[in-house]
Design a protein around this motif. Structure first.
Motif, short mmCIF file in Angstrom:
data_model
loop_
_atom_site.label_atom_id
_atom_site.label_comp_id
_atom_site.label_asym_id
_atom_site.label_seq_id
_atom_site.Cartn_x
_atom_site.Cartn_y
_atom_site.Cartn_z
N VAL A 1 0.84 -1.21 0.00
CA VAL A 1 0.00 0.00 0.00
C VAL A 1 0.87 1.25 0.00
CG1 VAL A 1 -1.66 1.32 1.37
CG2 VAL A 1 -1.99 -1.15 1.06
N LEU A 2 1.85 1.27 0.92
CA LEU A 2 2.73 2.44 0.98
C LEU A 2 3.54 2.62 -0.30
CD1 LEU A 2 4.03 2.06 4.65
CD2 LEU A 2 2.38 3.75 3.80
N TRP A 3 3.99 1.54 -0.86
CA TRP A 3 4.76 1.59 -2.12
C TRP A 3 3.91 2.17 -3.25
CZ3 TRP A 3 6.86 -3.23 -5.17
CH2 TRP A 3 7.81 -2.79 -6.12
N ALA A 4 2.67 1.71 -3.34
CA ALA A 4 1.79 2.21 -4.40
C ALA A 4 1.49 3.69 -4.22
CB ALA A 4 0.48 1.40 -4.39
N ILE A 5 1.20 4.09 -2.97
CA ILE A 5 0.91 5.51 -2.71
C ILE A 5 2.13 6.38 -3.03
CG2 ILE A 5 0.39 7.18 -0.89
CD1 ILE A 5 -1.32 5.02 0.45
N GLY A 6 3.31 5.93 -2.55
CA GLY A 6 4.53 6.70 -2.81
C GLY A 6 4.88 6.76 -4.28
N SER A 7 4.68 5.66 -4.98
CA SER A 7 5.02 5.65 -6.41
C SER A 7 4.16 6.64 -7.18
CB SER A 7 4.84 4.23 -6.98
OG SER A 7 5.73 3.33 -6.35
N VAL A 8 2.88 6.70 -6.88
CA VAL A 8 1.98 7.63 -7.57
C VAL A 8 2.35 9.07 -7.21
CG1 VAL A 8 -0.41 8.42 -7.74
CG2 VAL A 8 0.10 5.96 -7.72
N PHE A 9 2.60 9.31 -5.92
CA PHE A 9 2.92 10.68 -5.50
C PHE A 9 4.21 11.18 -6.13
CE2 PHE A 9 5.08 13.65 -2.70
CZ PHE A 9 4.10 14.62 -2.52
N PHE A 10 5.28 10.37 -6.05
CA PHE A 10 6.57 10.84 -6.57
C PHE A 10 6.63 10.85 -8.10
CE2 PHE A 10 7.96 9.40 -2.27
CZ PHE A 10 8.33 10.65 -1.80
N ALA A 11 5.75 10.06 -8.72
CA ALA A 11 5.70 10.13 -10.19
C ALA A 11 5.20 11.50 -10.65
CB ALA A 11 4.80 9.02 -10.72
N HIS A 12 4.38 12.15 -9.85
CA HIS A 12 3.86 13.48 -10.19
C HIS A 12 4.60 14.60 -9.48
CE1 HIS A 12 0.47 10.80 -11.25
NE2 HIS A 12 0.19 11.73 -12.17
N ASN A 13 5.50 14.24 -8.59
CA ASN A 13 6.25 15.24 -7.84
C ASN A 13 7.73 14.83 -7.78
OD1 ASN A 13 3.94 17.03 -6.46
ND2 ASN A 13 3.32 14.86 -6.33
N LYS B 1 17.20 15.58 -4.23
CA LYS B 1 17.08 16.58 -3.18
C LYS B 1 15.63 17.07 -3.13
CE LYS B 1 18.88 21.08 -1.72
NZ LYS B 1 19.75 22.21 -2.08
N PRO B 2 14.78 16.36 -2.33
CA PRO B 2 13.39 16.81 -2.25
C PRO B 2 13.29 18.08 -1.40
CG PRO B 2 13.75 14.96 -0.77
CD PRO B 2 15.03 15.15 -1.53
N ASP B 3 12.30 18.91 -1.67
CA ASP B 3 12.06 20.08 -0.85
C ASP B 3 10.55 20.33 -0.81
OD1 ASP B 3 11.57 20.91 -3.37
OD2 ASP B 3 12.96 22.61 -3.35
N GLY B 4 10.14 21.14 0.17
CA GLY B 4 8.73 21.45 0.32
C GLY B 4 7.91 20.23 0.68
N ALA B 5 6.75 20.09 0.02
CA ALA B 5 5.84 18.96 0.29
C ALA B 5 6.48 17.63 -0.06
CB ALA B 5 4.55 19.15 -0.50
N VAL B 6 7.33 17.61 -1.09
CA VAL B 6 8.01 16.36 -1.47
C VAL B 6 8.95 15.92 -0.35
CG1 VAL B 6 9.53 15.31 -3.16
CG2 VAL B 6 7.81 16.95 -3.90
N GLN B 7 9.62 16.89 0.29
CA GLN B 7 10.51 16.54 1.39
C GLN B 7 9.74 15.92 2.55
OE1 GLN B 7 12.53 19.86 3.21
NE2 GLN B 7 14.20 18.57 3.93
N TRP B 8 8.60 16.55 2.88
CA TRP B 8 7.79 15.98 3.97
C TRP B 8 7.26 14.59 3.61
CZ3 TRP B 8 7.91 17.45 8.73
CH2 TRP B 8 8.22 18.77 9.06
#
Length: 531
Positions: free
Chosen positions: A449-461, A497-504
């Protein structure tokens, strides 16, 4: 003065007609029967008086037994009485009685004194006695007291019975100390049958030793005057103890020895179950076959106990009626097979089994795991690991590994309620994630579940590279997995180097990965310890 002839009574004894008939019957080994033609007048406990025509003096009976005349030629001397009234005190204390003794339906005017007497076989059947004093009495054969009525108790302390002790249908009331039968230190070579007895007072058998079985089938033990109706700590029974039901019709014939009962009553037979009004103490007992409570009924006050502390037996059959009050104590007991019903055990606060060990569970009827867990919870008002771990071990022994894991999970959830708030929070977290390690498949689900959520989020960010031109090709799925796995380096996390919402979001993924890994590790270590 003429010398008495051989076999005649001594001079001055002045035998009555009834006594003279008893004297002659003794010499030829026949029964001296003084019953009347009216059955209702032959009841030794009945209201009708027995006149001198049915009476013999106790001193004459003692003379026959201790120093009687020789038998008639070709006969064996024996005292056999039926429907006789014995007046005075029959005192045979310390004496050796060689003749066979059988008294049926006799009425004793005063107590019978047999302390330290020695008999071959003694049978009192259907007699009425004020009291029987028989401490340290010895018999080479049987001692029978079936269907007798004893008004003021029986003392068999340290008695030694060579073969069987039969007390079937005995009615005995308490003495001035509140005891119905005092049999501490009793030794019986074979069986002790006390089936269908009525005991009003405490039946005490502390330290008694029974060579075969002890049967209290259908017995009615009542002691509203004290704490216990049966007090038998350190009792040793080489085979089984039966506190079970009996078939009433099996006693109808009234036949003499062995006065037994049928273990399997015939169709239509009325069943009388074992019933105990008062506590029972069997602490430290040894029963080499079984302890059987089939259909037993216990009527106890709140401060009374059915105490089985530290007993040892291959099989405990707890399949009686649920006690409504009092407590069942199994602390320290050691059992191989536990045969039980879900409806037989008392509710919360009525059962204690700290240190109770058993190997196999054999339920009678429907006994689902949820009810079994309620059984353990009822025995542990304050949390204790032992009962849960013992139940899990028994389940695993039976090949029920899934049920064993459910028991251990219930243990952890119960333990969680005893922890401070921080411990409870950590416990809930372990429960939600991997069920304390007893449901390891949950870890894979959470990871997916976490992998799927993270993959979708980081694919767009997509985060910016730390050093442009040196970073690998961007892969949101690998990046998410690198964040979630705290030990394994997939070569993604260190180049961006993530920053902002991506860093959180990246920080949350790292934290969840560590929490998930920690709970998995805790569950794995718990599983390894269990194995």
């Amino acid at each position: 003065m003429t010398e008495p002839r051989d076999g005649d009574p001594p001079p001055g004894l002045d035998l009555t007609t009834a006594e003279w008939g008893m004297w002659q019957a003794f010499r030829n080994g026949s029964t001296h029967d003084l019953r009347t033609a009216h059955p209702q007048r032959n009841d030794p406990s009945g209201p009708y008086a027995w006149g001198p025509e049915r009476s013999v003096r106790a001193r004459v009976v003692a003379l026959l037994l201790l120093d009687g005349p020789p038998p008639q030629p070709g006969r064996v001397a024996a005292l056999k009485l039926n429907g006789v009234h014995i007046t005075g005190t029959l005192d045979l204390a310390g004496g050796t009685v060689e003749p066979y003794v059988e008294m049926k339906n006799c009425r004793f005017e005063q107590e019978v004194l047999l302390p330290e007497a020695h008999f071959t076989t003694l049978r009192l059947v259907g007699c009425a006695l004020p009291r029987l004093e028989a401490a340290r009495v010895r018999t080479e054969g049987d001692l029978h007291l079936p269907r007798c009525v004893v008004e003021h108790g029986i003392r068999l302390t340290d008695a030694h019975i060579g073969t069987d002790l039969l007390l079937n249908q005995l009615v005995v009331r308490r003495d001035r100390r509140g005891q119905s039968i005092s049999a501490d230190g009793l030794t019986v070579g074979q069986d002790l049958q006390a089936e269908m007895i009525e005991s009003h007072g405490e039946l005490s058998m502390r330290g008694a030793q029974i060579g075969v079985s002890l049967s209290l089938r259908g017995a009615q033990l009542r002691n509203p005057y004290g704490r216990r109706a049966l007090n038998a700590p350190q009792l040793t029974v080489e085979r089984s103890l039966y506190l079970t039901a009996a078939g009433v019709s099996s006693y109808g014939s009234g036949s003499t020895p062995p006065y037994g009962t049928s273990n399997t009553p015939t169709r239509g037979t009325r069943i009388q179950r074992f019933e105990c009004e008062g506590g029972i103490r069997l602490d430290d007992g040894r029963f080499n076959d079984a302890v059987d409570f089939d259909q037993a009924r216990f009527v106890m006050e709140n401060d009374q106990e059915l105490s089985l502390r530290r007993i040892q037996t291959p099989e405990l059959r707890f399949v009686g009626e649920r006690p409504q009050r009092g407590r069942v104590i199994l602390s320290g007991a050691r059992v191989v097979n536990l045969v039980d019903k879900s409806v037989s055990w008392p509710g919360p606060g009525g059962l204690t089994m700290a240190g109770f060990s058993y190997e196999c569970l054999i339920p009678v009827g429907h006994f689902p795991l949820s009810r079994r867990l309620e059984w353990v919870a009822a025995a542990t008002p304050e949390f204790s690991r032992g009962p849960y771990e013992m139940l899990a071990t028994a389940m695993r022994t039976s090949g029920e590994d899934a049920e064993a894991r459910e028991v251990l999970l219930a243990k952890e959830r119960r333990r969680r309620e005893t922890l401070p708030p921080a411990g409870k929070l950590w416990g809930y977290l372990q429960d939600w994630t991997v069920a304390y390690g007893y449901r390891p498949g949950r870890a894979a689900v959470w990871m997916a579940v976490l992998w799927a959520i993270g993959s979708v989020f980081f694919a767009h960010n997509r985060p910016d590279p730390i050093k442009p031109g040196e970073s690998p090709n961007w892969n949101a799925s690998l990046y998410t997995l690198d964040l979630l796995l705290p030990v394994i380096d997939l070569g993604q996390d260190g180049y961006w180097k993530p920053d902002g919402a991506v860093q959180w979001a990246a920080i949350v993924m790292v934290m969840l990965g560590w929490i998930l890994a920690t709970t998995v590790a805790a569950g794995a270590s718990r599983l390894l310890r269990r194995q």
